[in-house]
Each structure stands twice: as C-alpha cells, then as structure tokens.
Design a protein around this motif. Structure first.
Motif, PDB file in Angstrom:
ATOM      1  N   ARG A 106      -1.325  10.758   8.316  1.00 24.43           N
ATOM      2  CA  ARG A 106      -0.967  10.430   8.910  1.00 24.43           C
ATOM      3  C   ARG A 106       0.537  10.330   9.399  1.00 24.43           C
ATOM      4  NH1 ARG A 106      -3.791   7.693  13.886  1.00 24.43           N
ATOM      5  NH2 ARG A 106      -5.303   8.718  13.480  1.00 24.43           N
ATOM      6  N   LEU A 107       1.540  10.651   9.251  1.00 26.67           N
ATOM      7  CA  LEU A 107       3.263  10.662   9.397  1.00 26.67           C
ATOM      8  C   LEU A 107       3.777   9.896  11.325  1.00 26.67           C
ATOM      9  CD1 LEU A 107       4.371  13.869   7.906  1.00 26.67           C
ATOM     10  CD2 LEU A 107       4.639  11.281   6.923  1.00 26.67           C
ATOM     11  N   LEU A 108       4.545   9.292  10.745  1.00 28.83           N
ATOM     12  CA  LEU A 108       5.274   8.535  11.765  1.00 28.83           C
ATOM     13  C   LEU A 108       6.815   9.219  12.360  1.00 28.83           C
ATOM     14  CD1 LEU A 108       5.882   6.726  14.989  1.00 28.83           C
ATOM     15  CD2 LEU A 108       6.655   5.227  12.742  1.00 28.83           C
ATOM     16  N   LEU A 109       7.054  10.374  12.960  1.00 31.96           N
ATOM     17  CA  LEU A 109       7.743  10.715  13.404  1.00 31.96           C
ATOM     18  C   LEU A 109       8.951   9.769  14.425  1.00 31.96           C
ATOM     19  CD1 LEU A 109       9.748  13.307  13.475  1.00 31.96           C
ATOM     20  CD2 LEU A 109       8.755  14.508  15.216  1.00 31.96           C
ATOM     21  N   ALA A 110      10.080   9.550  13.819  1.00 32.41           N
ATOM     22  CA  ALA A 110      10.903   8.285  14.680  1.00 32.41           C
ATOM     23  C   ALA A 110      12.111   8.993  15.566  1.00 32.41           C
ATOM     24  CB  ALA A 110      12.027   7.475  13.708  1.00 32.41           C
TER      25      ALA A 110
ATOM     26  N   ASP B  31       0.825  -0.907   0.185  1.00 28.78           N
ATOM     27  CA  ASP B  31       0.430  -0.160  -0.100  1.00 28.78           C
ATOM     28  C   ASP B  31       0.970   1.161   0.036  1.00 28.78           C
ATOM     29  OD1 ASP B  31       0.860   0.028   2.547  1.00 28.78           O
ATOM     30  OD2 ASP B  31      -1.371  -0.100   3.315  1.00 28.78           O
ATOM     31  N   GLY B  32       2.721   1.093  -0.059  1.00 23.46           N
ATOM     32  CA  GLY B  32       3.244   2.404   0.121  1.00 23.46           C
ATOM     33  C   GLY B  32       3.566   2.489   1.189  1.00 23.46           C
ATOM     34  N   THR B  33       3.520   2.060   2.310  1.00 27.88           N
ATOM     35  CA  THR B  33       4.079   2.580   3.395  1.00 27.88           C
ATOM     36  C   THR B  33       5.177   1.468   3.711  1.00 27.88           C
ATOM     37  OG1 THR B  33       2.020   0.825   4.238  1.00 27.88           O
ATOM     38  CG2 THR B  33       1.279   2.911   4.810  1.00 27.88           C
ATOM     39  N   ASN B  34       6.130   2.416   5.808  1.00 31.03           N
ATOM     40  CA  ASN B  34       6.918   1.768   5.877  1.00 31.03           C
ATOM     41  C   ASN B  34       8.351   1.415   4.805  1.00 31.03           C
ATOM     42  OD1 ASN B  34       7.899   1.068   8.024  1.00 31.03           O
ATOM     43  ND2 ASN B  34       7.774  -1.345   7.634  1.00 31.03           N
TER      44      ASN B  34
ATOM     45  N   ARG C 196      -2.710  -0.357   5.389  1.00 36.80           N
ATOM     46  CA  ARG C 196      -3.268   0.535   6.427  1.00 36.80           C
ATOM     47  C   ARG C 196      -3.238   1.890   5.903  1.00 36.80           C
ATOM     48  NH1 ARG C 196       2.686  -0.061   9.029  1.00 36.80           N
ATOM     49  NH2 ARG C 196       2.989  -2.960   9.222  1.00 36.80           N
ATOM     50  N   VAL C 197      -4.107   2.192   4.972  1.00 39.07           N
ATOM     51  CA  VAL C 197      -4.628   3.349   3.948  1.00 39.07           C
ATOM     52  C   VAL C 197      -5.141   3.574   3.698  1.00 39.07           C
ATOM     53  CG1 VAL C 197      -3.768   4.988   1.529  1.00 39.07           C
ATOM     54  CG2 VAL C 197      -1.886   3.549   2.448  1.00 39.07           C
ATOM     55  N   ASP C 198      -6.281   4.253   4.470  1.00 43.68           N
ATOM     56  CA  ASP C 198      -7.620   4.925   3.975  1.00 43.68           C
ATOM     57  C   ASP C 198      -7.948   5.793   2.548  1.00 43.68           C
ATOM     58  OD1 ASP C 198      -9.706   5.236   3.623  1.00 43.68           O
ATOM     59  OD2 ASP C 198     -10.694   6.580   5.613  1.00 43.68           O
TER      60      ASP C 198
END
Length: 313
Positions: free
Chosen positions: A294-298, A126-129, A285-287
């Motif tokens: 939604r972004l994850l800041l590591a 889905d393009g994530t991770n 995980r994508v709508d």
C-alpha cells in the motif's frame, strides 16, 4: 556477550555475517554461503533481529562496474533474509537512533549528478517510512559511520570529501539536534573552531581527520586512523591510547610504503564493551505474507520550502 561482524574467510571471495564471543571463542557463521555476494556492516536491532548491507540483490551501480549493497534484514540466527530497500545505489553504515529508527548513508542520484549525493537518511526496521535526515539538497560529501551521541539528539558522523575517501576517512563531524535537514549550519567539524588540522595537505579545511568515530558521551569519543586508536574531545583535543608499531603506522600514511613483506596492521571501529539502553522496537507495518503493498500519496505543496507556491504550480 557477543560481537557481530562481517568476515571473509581465507581462501574465499565473499563476506558473510558472523558472531563471536568477546573472549574470542565460539565463532559462528550466520548468513549462508548462498551465492556470489557480500553481507557487510551488520547491526543488532532492538527486536532481536539484524540489519545489514548486502549485494545479494545483484543490482549494479548505473555508473560503474560494481554491485550495490543495500539494506537487508534477517533473524538473529541469519534466517529469513530479505531486503528492506529498493535502492539501486549503495547504502552504508546503519546505526540505531534512540527512537528505534535506523540512520544510514543513502547514495541517491535519480535525475541528478551521480557522484554528489550521499547523505543521511532514516528508515524503520521493516523498510517503511524512508526519509531524509540530513542533506540531499546540496552536492558534495559522503556522510558515513553516523552514531547517536548518548543523552542527546546529536549525531556524530564522518564527512568524507568529494565522492568519498578510501576506508571511510573524512572529517569527524557533529550534527546537532533533530531539526531542519536542509540547514547546513547544524553540522560542524570536530576541532574546526579551534583551528585543529589533521587532514592531508590536499584536503581543504580544518578539523579532526579519521574514521570510525564512536561517541562515549556528549564530551568524549573514540576514533581510528593510521596511527592507531584515539580518545578525543568534541573540541578537537586528542590522545593516542593505542598506537600501531612505527613502521606499520608510517606505511599506512597517504603515500607511505612498507618495506619487505611485513603485514600492515590497521585499526578500525573502536567500541567500548559495555551495556547500553535498548532502543524501542518499532512494530512491523509489513505483512510479509502478501505480494502487494500500500502506497501513501503525499501532497507536495505541504512540503518544506514551499512558501508562496500555489497547488498546481
């Protein structure tokens, strides 16, 4: 049984995705003739969809006059086409890993040399991770046509020297295990340890030189070159199992010429027609109905090679 391919019809300028039966009947166009762009290097997904490279986003490589093909996804019938990448440089030759991720070559040159970083990355369907898989911390080589070796965590791929060689030629190489992406010792060339050399004279090093490798098992592989199709061992022994006509083969050698107007035949992407285990389908995980994400800041201090570096330094 079907074969998925990219095909440019005679008299047209652009490639589209097609499907055909293994007996050569029922050719069907999947992606539409909807603009001046190309759809290339398709791959079946375990969920039933297709991932492929496409220049339909019309992003131009910053350093040259060419459009970049980045990863896209569509349904099995070619509908619902959408990009799953935001890259502005080329992404090539996606393949499936046994855990359901997509492994591919990502050209990366944000704040770095424009012709030196084309290594292996992974992404969910889905393009994530998006994550580096091997490379991206050293300059040189274009890592193409990666394929998971059955029954192992290893990956077979082409290490194409420099900024890459035409037709994806390079050293056939094996990446062992699923370990440190910065450890260059994980990769070795087929036959290098036995002093096997098939590369052109102007390319340094030993090893099998070819394109489009496909692992049949943890011991055997197929690959193509200007001679035809070879069966080989991971140690570097080879046997030509399909040879092109002698005149055609010589014409395709580096610097070779074809006399007259004969058609120069080539061999690409040998594949066995056999069933294989379907990889797990990673849930989206994508709508797609939403216009925001939604972004994850590591925390960078938890990254690799950060020993002795204090937060804030």
């Amino acid at each position: 049984m079907k074969i998925l391919l990219s095909y440019r019809k005679a008299g047209t300028e652009h490639y589209r995705l097609h499907e055909i039966s293994v007996d050569g009947t029922g050719l069907k166009q999947l992606t539409p003739d909807d603009g001046p762009h190309d759809d290339i290097e398709p791959l079946y997904l375990p969920c039933g969809g297709i991932v492929f490279g496409s220049s339909r986003v019309h992003r131009q490589v910053p350093c040259w006059f060419t459009e970049a093909a980045i990863l896209h996804r569509c349904d099995a019938d070619g509908a619902n086409i959408r990009p799953i990448s935001a890259n502005v440089e080329h992404e090539n030759t996606p393949c499936m890993l046994p855990d359901g991720r997509i492994l591919y070559m990502r050209w990366e040159y944000v704040d770095r040399h424009e012709g030196a970083y084309h290594h292996l990355w992974t992404v969910n369907p889905d393009g994530t991770n998006v994550m580096t898989y091997y490379g991206n911390q050293w300059a040189g080589g274009v890592y193409l046509d990666a394929q998971a070796v059955p029954g192992t965590l290893d990956v077979l791929f082409v290490d194409s020297p420099g900024h890459g060689v035409s037709d994806h030629y390079g050293f056939l190489s094996l990446l062992t295990g699923n370990g440190d992406p910065d450890n260059r010792k994980r990769a070795t060339r087929m036959g290098e340890r036995n002093g096997v050399r098939r590369a052109p004279k102007d390319v340094k090093g030993n090893g099998l030189w070819g394109r489009d490798p496909y692992p049949l098992s943890e011991h055997w592989l197929l690959y193509a070159d200007t001679e035809g199709i070879h069966l080989a061992t991971f140690g570097g022994e080879t046997e030509l199992i399909y040879g092109l006509p002698v005149g055609q083969s010589k014409a395709l050698q580096f610097g070779g010429k074809l006399k007259g107007k004969e058609l120069a035949l080539e061999c690409h992407e040998p594949r066995p027609l056999r069933p294989r285990p379907r990889e797990p389908a990673i849930p989206d995980r994508v709508d797609w109905g939403k216009t925001t994400g939604r972004l994850l800041l590591a925390d960078v201090s938890n990254g690799r090679n950060m020993a002795g570096v204090k937060p804030g330094e």
